[in-house]
Design a protein around this motif. Structure first.
Motif, PDB file in Angstrom:
ATOM      1  N   ASN A 171      44.879  27.072  -2.889  1.00 52.65           N
ATOM      2  CA  ASN A 171      45.704  26.326  -3.926  1.00 52.65           C
ATOM      3  C   ASN A 171      44.980  26.060  -5.149  1.00 52.65           C
ATOM      4  O   ASN A 171      45.571  25.531  -6.125  1.00 52.65           O
ATOM      5  CB  ASN A 171      46.237  24.995  -3.380  1.00 52.65           C
ATOM      6  CG  ASN A 171      47.128  25.175  -2.266  1.00 52.65           C
ATOM      7  OD1 ASN A 171      47.660  26.177  -1.953  1.00 52.65           O
ATOM      8  ND2 ASN A 171      46.763  24.056  -1.288  1.00 52.65           N
ATOM      9  N   ALA A 172      43.551  26.486  -5.197  1.00 52.85           N
ATOM     10  CA  ALA A 172      42.906  26.321  -6.282  1.00 52.85           C
ATOM     11  C   ALA A 172      42.841  24.702  -6.557  1.00 52.85           C
ATOM     12  O   ALA A 172      43.003  24.369  -7.757  1.00 52.85           O
ATOM     13  CB  ALA A 172      43.098  26.945  -7.608  1.00 52.85           C
ATOM     14  N   SER A 173      42.859  23.730  -5.465  1.00 49.57           N
ATOM     15  CA  SER A 173      42.769  22.293  -5.799  1.00 49.57           C
ATOM     16  C   SER A 173      41.473  21.884  -6.303  1.00 49.57           C
ATOM     17  O   SER A 173      40.346  22.388  -5.626  1.00 49.57           O
ATOM     18  CB  SER A 173      43.419  21.713  -4.404  1.00 49.57           C
ATOM     19  OG  SER A 173      43.080  20.273  -4.407  1.00 49.57           O
ATOM     20  N   ALA A 174      41.317  20.994  -6.952  1.00 50.36           N
ATOM     21  CA  ALA A 174      40.244  20.052  -7.358  1.00 50.36           C
ATOM     22  C   ALA A 174      40.173  18.820  -6.807  1.00 50.36           C
ATOM     23  O   ALA A 174      39.279  18.027  -7.395  1.00 50.36           O
ATOM     24  CB  ALA A 174      40.095  19.931  -8.897  1.00 50.36           C
ATOM     25  N   MET A 175      40.727  18.589  -5.692  1.00 49.44           N
ATOM     26  CA  MET A 175      40.850  17.438  -5.245  1.00 49.44           C
ATOM     27  C   MET A 175      39.371  16.885  -4.834  1.00 49.44           C
ATOM     28  O   MET A 175      39.053  15.591  -4.869  1.00 49.44           O
ATOM     29  CB  MET A 175      41.870  16.992  -4.141  1.00 49.44           C
ATOM     30  CG  MET A 175      43.387  17.298  -4.409  1.00 49.44           C
ATOM     31  SD  MET A 175      44.045  15.764  -5.113  1.00 49.44           S
ATOM     32  CE  MET A 175      44.441  15.003  -3.825  1.00 49.44           C
ATOM     33  N   LEU A 176      38.691  17.632  -3.992  1.00 49.39           N
ATOM     34  CA  LEU A 176      37.390  17.232  -3.464  1.00 49.39           C
ATOM     35  C   LEU A 176      36.629  16.886  -4.806  1.00 49.39           C
ATOM     36  O   LEU A 176      35.941  15.572  -4.573  1.00 49.39           O
ATOM     37  CB  LEU A 176      36.807  18.438  -2.690  1.00 49.39           C
ATOM     38  CG  LEU A 176      35.612  17.755  -1.705  1.00 49.39           C
ATOM     39  CD1 LEU A 176      36.046  16.900  -0.734  1.00 49.39           C
ATOM     40  CD2 LEU A 176      34.798  19.014  -1.051  1.00 49.39           C
ATOM     41  N   PHE A 177      36.569  17.592  -5.944  1.00 50.56           N
ATOM     42  CA  PHE A 177      35.742  17.247  -6.900  1.00 50.56           C
ATOM     43  C   PHE A 177      36.069  15.770  -7.454  1.00 50.56           C
ATOM     44  O   PHE A 177      35.185  15.157  -7.456  1.00 50.56           O
ATOM     45  CB  PHE A 177      35.746  18.438  -7.881  1.00 50.56           C
ATOM     46  CG  PHE A 177      35.243  17.958  -9.356  1.00 50.56           C
ATOM     47  CD1 PHE A 177      33.792  17.855  -9.622  1.00 50.56           C
ATOM     48  CD2 PHE A 177      36.301  17.637 -10.270  1.00 50.56           C
ATOM     49  CE1 PHE A 177      33.365  17.584 -10.663  1.00 50.56           C
ATOM     50  CE2 PHE A 177      35.648  17.451 -11.703  1.00 50.56           C
ATOM     51  CZ  PHE A 177      34.437  17.286 -11.650  1.00 50.56           C
ATOM     52  N   VAL A 178      37.386  15.807  -7.828  1.00 46.46           N
ATOM     53  CA  VAL A 178      37.887  14.534  -8.448  1.00 46.46           C
ATOM     54  C   VAL A 178      37.722  13.381  -7.257  1.00 46.46           C
ATOM     55  O   VAL A 178      37.415  12.254  -7.802  1.00 46.46           O
ATOM     56  CB  VAL A 178      39.479  14.769  -8.833  1.00 46.46           C
ATOM     57  CG1 VAL A 178      39.855  13.552  -9.398  1.00 46.46           C
ATOM     58  CG2 VAL A 178      39.425  15.890 -10.102  1.00 46.46           C
ATOM     59  N   SER A 179      37.943  13.426  -6.282  1.00 44.76           N
ATOM     60  CA  SER A 179      37.691  12.581  -5.197  1.00 44.76           C
ATOM     61  C   SER A 179      36.405  12.091  -5.221  1.00 44.76           C
ATOM     62  O   SER A 179      36.250  10.831  -4.889  1.00 44.76           O
ATOM     63  CB  SER A 179      38.344  12.876  -3.796  1.00 44.76           C
ATOM     64  OG  SER A 179      37.429  13.708  -3.041  1.00 44.76           O
ATOM     65  N   ALA A 180      35.250  12.969  -5.218  1.00 45.63           N
ATOM     66  CA  ALA A 180      33.882  12.498  -5.195  1.00 45.63           C
ATOM     67  C   ALA A 180      33.685  11.804  -6.343  1.00 45.63           C
ATOM     68  O   ALA A 180      32.935  10.619  -6.134  1.00 45.63           O
ATOM     69  CB  ALA A 180      33.176  13.625  -5.155  1.00 45.63           C
ATOM     70  N   LYS A 181      34.155  12.073  -7.416  1.00 45.26           N
ATOM     71  CA  LYS A 181      33.791  11.176  -8.828  1.00 45.26           C
ATOM     72  C   LYS A 181      34.764   9.885  -9.023  1.00 45.26           C
ATOM     73  O   LYS A 181      33.823   8.913  -9.237  1.00 45.26           O
ATOM     74  CB  LYS A 181      34.189  12.224 -10.152  1.00 45.26           C
ATOM     75  CG  LYS A 181      33.653  13.664 -10.124  1.00 45.26           C
ATOM     76  CD  LYS A 181      32.183  13.312 -10.383  1.00 45.26           C
ATOM     77  CE  LYS A 181      31.596  14.744 -10.160  1.00 45.26           C
ATOM     78  NZ  LYS A 181      29.997  14.534  -9.730  1.00 45.26           N
TER      79      LYS A 181
END
Ligand code: SF4
Ligand code: FES
Length: 246
Positions: A171-181
């Motif tokens: 899905n080209a999700s950026a959830m892992l990146f945003v969740s880490a930040k």
């Protein structure tokens, strides 16, 4: 080692790209993957051909610049390893290796293997910071932080912003990146002042950039060179819910 390389070549953002085949001999197993590409570029330069553009900076797994899809895996075959820390001993003599850029709509190709990841910068600019009050530096022990929270925040802070999580996600999700930040700051008292505004702004920017939603396949965690846990995505969801009700 002798290698056959199939490398994505694309002149610019608007042109059509294609895989181009190159043969390389005398590759040392002790070379890093990026040194192998340097060697290929030297060959191309000697022939008067255009060098292959690829991103890199620290070459120590810190900066998050290196970003290659190698034989269908973000950062190549090893878990928890960035492209710059991958060595040719992970491949066999005579191997065919396909090298492509990150493939995700919010990361358009700039040239060859280089993609535009400024969408991540804009998400960070939306809320990935703490406001600083000027004045003397506070005493290091003035704000007690439980060890477990400090360690979890440090784990989240290990994210190098490479974008492999997006590239690996269907899905080209950026959830892992945003969740880490978001986790990194939500876990520490210094991040609490802007807690609500931060998560709302970062998620709004993530959506505006065109990243997809998370459908729990965990491909992001599997391909993350810093092994950021999907548990941070659960915290991101909780933080977002909390921001809606407080
Ligand atoms: S979460 Fe992992 S894969 Fe995603 S940007 Fe951060 S370090 Fe890279
Ligand atoms: S070049 Fe910096 S992390 Fe790979």
């Amino acid at each position: 080692m002798r290698l056959t390389l199939k490398i994505w070549r694309q002149k610019n953002r608007t042109s059509r790209g294609q895989l181009v085949t190159y043969q390389l001999t005398d590759v040392s197993p002790d070379m890093s993957f990026l040194e192998m590409l340097d060697m290929l570029n030297q060959d191309l330069a000697h022939k008067g051909e255009d060098a292959i553009a690829f991103d890199h900076d620290c070459r120590e797994g810190i900066c998050g610049s290196c970003s290659l899809y190698i034989n269908g895996r973000a950062h190549g075959p090893l878990r928890g390893v960035a492209t710059c820390q991958l060595h040719m001993r992970s491949f066999e003599d005579g191997d065919e290796i396909t090298v492509e850029p990150w493939r995700a709509k919010p990361f358009p190709v700039i040239k060859d293997l280089v993609v535009d990841r400024t969408a991540f910068d804009r998400i960070l600019q939306a809320g990935g910071f703490v406001s600083v009050k000027t004045g003397g530096a506070p005493d290091a022990n003035a704000i007690p932080i439980p060890k477990a929270a400090a360690e979890e925040a440090m784990d989240a802070a290990a994210c190098i912003g490479c974008g492999a999580c997006v590239a690996a996600c269907k899905n080209a999700s950026a959830m892992l990146f945003v969740s880490a930040k978001v986790s990194q700051l939500a876990l520490l008292p210094q991040g609490h002042a802007e807690r609500k505004a931060r998560v709302e702004a970062m998620i709004a920017q993530m959506d505006a950039e065109g990243f997809g939603g998370c459908s729990n396949t965990y491909a992001c965690e599997a391909e993350c060179p810093k092994q950021i846990s999907v548990a941070h995505i659960a915290r991101l969801n909780r933080e977002y819910l909390r921001a809606q009700v407080v």
